[in-house]
Design a protein around this motif. Structure first.
Motif, PDB file in Angstrom:
ATOM      1  N   ARG A 133      13.588   2.253  -9.986  1.00  0.00           N
ATOM      2  CA  ARG A 133      13.171   0.859  -9.771  1.00  0.00           C
ATOM      3  C   ARG A 133      12.412   0.214 -10.941  1.00  0.00           C
ATOM      4  O   ARG A 133      11.377  -0.541 -10.914  1.00  0.00           O
TER       5      ARG A 133
ATOM      6  N   THR B  23      12.171  -3.512 -11.437  1.00  0.00           N
ATOM      7  CA  THR B  23      11.295  -4.078 -10.409  1.00  0.00           C
ATOM      8  C   THR B  23       9.847  -4.011 -10.799  1.00  0.00           C
ATOM      9  O   THR B  23       8.950  -4.643 -11.101  1.00  0.00           O
TER      10      THR B  23
ATOM     11  N   VAL C  30       6.920  -6.728 -11.779  1.00  0.00           N
ATOM     12  CA  VAL C  30       5.609  -6.466 -11.121  1.00  0.00           C
ATOM     13  C   VAL C  30       4.401  -6.425 -12.179  1.00  0.00           C
ATOM     14  O   VAL C  30       3.279  -7.290 -12.092  1.00  0.00           O
TER      15      VAL C  30
ATOM     16  N   LEU D  91       3.676   1.331  -4.037  1.00  0.00           N
ATOM     17  CA  LEU D  91       4.839   0.401  -3.638  1.00  0.00           C
ATOM     18  C   LEU D  91       5.817   1.155  -2.958  1.00  0.00           C
ATOM     19  O   LEU D  91       6.377   0.461  -1.839  1.00  0.00           O
ATOM     20  N   TRP D  92       6.080   2.377  -3.126  1.00  0.00           N
ATOM     21  CA  TRP D  92       7.328   2.947  -2.344  1.00  0.00           C
ATOM     22  C   TRP D  92       6.982   4.359  -2.014  1.00  0.00           C
ATOM     23  O   TRP D  92       7.709   5.071  -1.188  1.00  0.00           O
TER      24      TRP D  92
ATOM     25  N   ASP E 145      -3.312   4.340  -1.606  1.00  0.00           N
ATOM     26  CA  ASP E 145      -3.568   3.701  -2.667  1.00  0.00           C
ATOM     27  C   ASP E 145      -4.700   4.134  -3.613  1.00  0.00           C
ATOM     28  O   ASP E 145      -4.526   3.986  -5.099  1.00  0.00           O
TER      29      ASP E 145
ATOM     30  N   CYS F 217      -2.279  -4.587  -8.039  1.00  0.00           N
ATOM     31  CA  CYS F 217      -0.697  -4.143  -7.401  1.00  0.00           C
ATOM     32  C   CYS F 217      -0.879  -3.780  -6.052  1.00  0.00           C
ATOM     33  O   CYS F 217       0.017  -4.084  -5.184  1.00  0.00           O
TER      34      CYS F 217
ATOM     35  N   GLY G 109       1.300  -6.615  -5.017  1.00  0.00           N
ATOM     36  CA  GLY G 109       2.739  -6.068  -5.563  1.00  0.00           C
ATOM     37  C   GLY G 109       3.982  -6.315  -4.524  1.00  0.00           C
ATOM     38  O   GLY G 109       5.188  -6.821  -5.167  1.00  0.00           O
ATOM     39  N   GLU G 110       3.570  -6.313  -3.191  1.00  0.00           N
ATOM     40  CA  GLU G 110       4.908  -6.281  -2.375  1.00  0.00           C
ATOM     41  C   GLU G 110       5.181  -8.209  -2.421  1.00  0.00           C
ATOM     42  O   GLU G 110       6.442  -8.229  -2.262  1.00  0.00           O
TER      43      GLU G 110
ATOM     44  N   ILE H 198       7.417  -8.558  -5.606  1.00  0.00           N
ATOM     45  CA  ILE H 198       8.714  -8.052  -5.384  1.00  0.00           C
ATOM     46  C   ILE H 198       9.585  -9.011  -4.455  1.00  0.00           C
ATOM     47  O   ILE H 198      10.763  -9.431  -4.904  1.00  0.00           O
ATOM     48  N   ALA H 199       8.937  -9.611  -3.428  1.00  0.00           N
ATOM     49  CA  ALA H 199       9.655 -10.496  -2.847  1.00  0.00           C
ATOM     50  C   ALA H 199      10.026 -12.009  -3.559  1.00  0.00           C
ATOM     51  O   ALA H 199      11.008 -12.507  -3.194  1.00  0.00           O
TER      52      ALA H 199
END
Length: 450
Positions: free
Chosen positions: A69, A72, A76, A104-105, A110, A141, A145-146, A149-150
């Motif tokens: 990743r 990406t 970010v 993120l993944w 967190d 983040c 963060g999400e 990414i979108a």
């Protein structure tokens, strides 16, 4: 009095795994060292010996996720940093990547991801001044963060631009996008079993693929899985297990496996009853092949030599079959080896193509009339597959193509080219569960000597 050095307690859970992950990332991204070389063998990171199996698995997954990743992550972090990622402190860059990937993944809280990344930079003299920055960026983040990414087509960012351009030109935009999406997912574990496939699929909590391989989502140390120490199976991507099938029945036949290490195809041939001569130029890789054969209780003659110069020993010119698993850019294996996409360059292709042609020409001299040559590469690049075979056949009138039928590859007509060659893609064999989907990108052609 010697100067005092600030050090964090080593007993902080998970910190050692992340520190080693940072070292290995630095090796790939800044020193251009292959990931496998840092994980196994003589060049492996010395700290790996100190990690528990659980932490070792975490470290491997963390590094692989970041490399898978990377584009990406860069997007970010660039949106969250006013002045970009610090370039004067590699550990600060690694800490940001490690923290963001977990947030993120990965199934890491967190607060733990942020805290351990901060500890990473605090323990490094050059990076310590960025502790506050790392803390602030990773907290953002977790919140933003999400959404960041979108904003983008992440699968395109996570493939080196030169590769995406080539795949689009050769396969078309839709298939190139599907390949990019497929290599973004963590792959399953594929194994080839010696016998009783259904039993081992059950014992390993997996399933039997149409091609005969067993696919499982089990994680952790492979050596601890049932049947490994007893030599009942070996790790081998389902696509990598297909080229040997193109020989048909090999029982009692003399087969040379050129560029054989680490030995999955040698094991297949030996298990099927062939008299195998395994050839590889690397003493270290050949030692690994021999170890695998001992574990599997299989036999093969082994020769350490450059296959392009090997005269063939006592069987020279009289082998019933030759398998060339040629050195290549390995771009078809990026889903399992995500460092390849960032370490390889387009300029690497030409010298590898020249080597592939030398191996093909050598194979002709080793093969008896009527014998079968199977040429394969784990590359998605046409120069190393379709074009390599076309060039060879144009220059070698004694060789002709023997097209592969769908019935020889479990009825999977979609993995055959119009000429009857094998061409698997990471996007093949789709399933609802992405981790159970896909194949390594392989090309294979079956040729016969007249």
């Amino acid at each position: 009095m010697p100067p005092q050095r600030f050090a964090l307690p080593t007993e902080v859970p998970g910190l050692a795994a992340r520190r080693i992950a940072a070292d290995i990332l630095d090796g790939v991204l800044h020193k251009h060292r292959q990931l496998d070389d840092q994980l196994d063998g003589a060049g492996a990171h010395p700290g790996l010996k100190t990690l528990s199996d659980r932490d070792r698995a975490l470290m491997r997954r963390l590094v692989a996720t970041i490399l898978r990743r990377l584009g990406t992550l860069g997007h970010v972090l660039s949106r969250l940093l006013n002045r970009g990622i610090p370039t004067d402190a590699p550990r600060a860059q690694s800490a940001l990547l490690i923290g963001a990937a977990q947030i993120l993944w990965m199934d890491v809280p967190d607060h733990a991801a942020v805290d351990l990344s901060v500890r990473l930079v605090q323990s490094d003299r050059r990076a310590a001044k960025y502790a506050g920055l790392v803390n602030a960026v990773l907290r953002r983040c977790a919140r933003e963060g999400e959404a960041l990414i979108a904003e983008v087509k992440a699968e395109r960012l996570d493939v080196a631009p030169w590769l995406l351009q080539r795949w689009t030109a050769h396969y078309g935009e839709t298939i190139a996008r599907d390949i990019a999406t497929a290599i973004g997912h963590e792959p399953s574990l594929d194994i080839t079993v010696k016998s009783d496939t259904a039993q081992w699929a059950t014992r390993l909590h997996g399933e039997t693929l149409p091609t005969g391989s067993v696919r499982t989502l089990l994680q952790g140390s492979v050596t601890m899985l049932p049947g490994f120490s007893e030599g009942q199976w070996w790790v081998q991507d389902a696509a990598a297990a297909l080229p040997v099938r193109l020989f048909g029945d090999v029982a009692g036949k003399n087969i040379a496996d050129l560029c054989a290490a680490p030995g999955g195809k040698t094991a297949q041939l030996a298990q099927a009853g062939a008299h195998v001569t395994a050839v590889d130029r690397s003493p270290n890789r050949m030692a690994r092949l021999r170890d695998n054969l001992v574990r599997l209780a299989l036999e093969a003659e082994t020769v350490v030599v450059d296959a392009a110069e090997w005269p063939g020993g006592t069987n020279g010119g009289n082998f019933d079959g030759i398998l060339i698993d040629a050195p290549c850019t390995s771009t078809g294996t990026i889903r399992r080896h995500p460092d390849i996409g960032w370490l390889r360059q387009e300029a690497d292709i030409a010298p590898l193509v020249a080597l592939q042609q030398r191996l093909l020409q050598r194979a002709v001299t080793l093969l008896r009339p009527g014998g079968t040559l199977v040429y394969c590469t784990c590359s998605l690049e046409p120069e190393e597959g379709e074009q390599a075979v076309s060039t060879f056949l144009a220059a070698e009138p004694s060789m002709r193509r023997a097209p592969v039928e769908a019935g020889e590859v479990a009825g999977l007509a979609e993995i055959l080219t119009a000429e009857g060659d094998l061409r698997t893609l990471p996007s093949h064999l789709p399933r609802d569960e992405p981790r159970l989907s896909g194949l390594d990108g392989f090309y294979a052609a079956r040729l016969v000597k007249s």
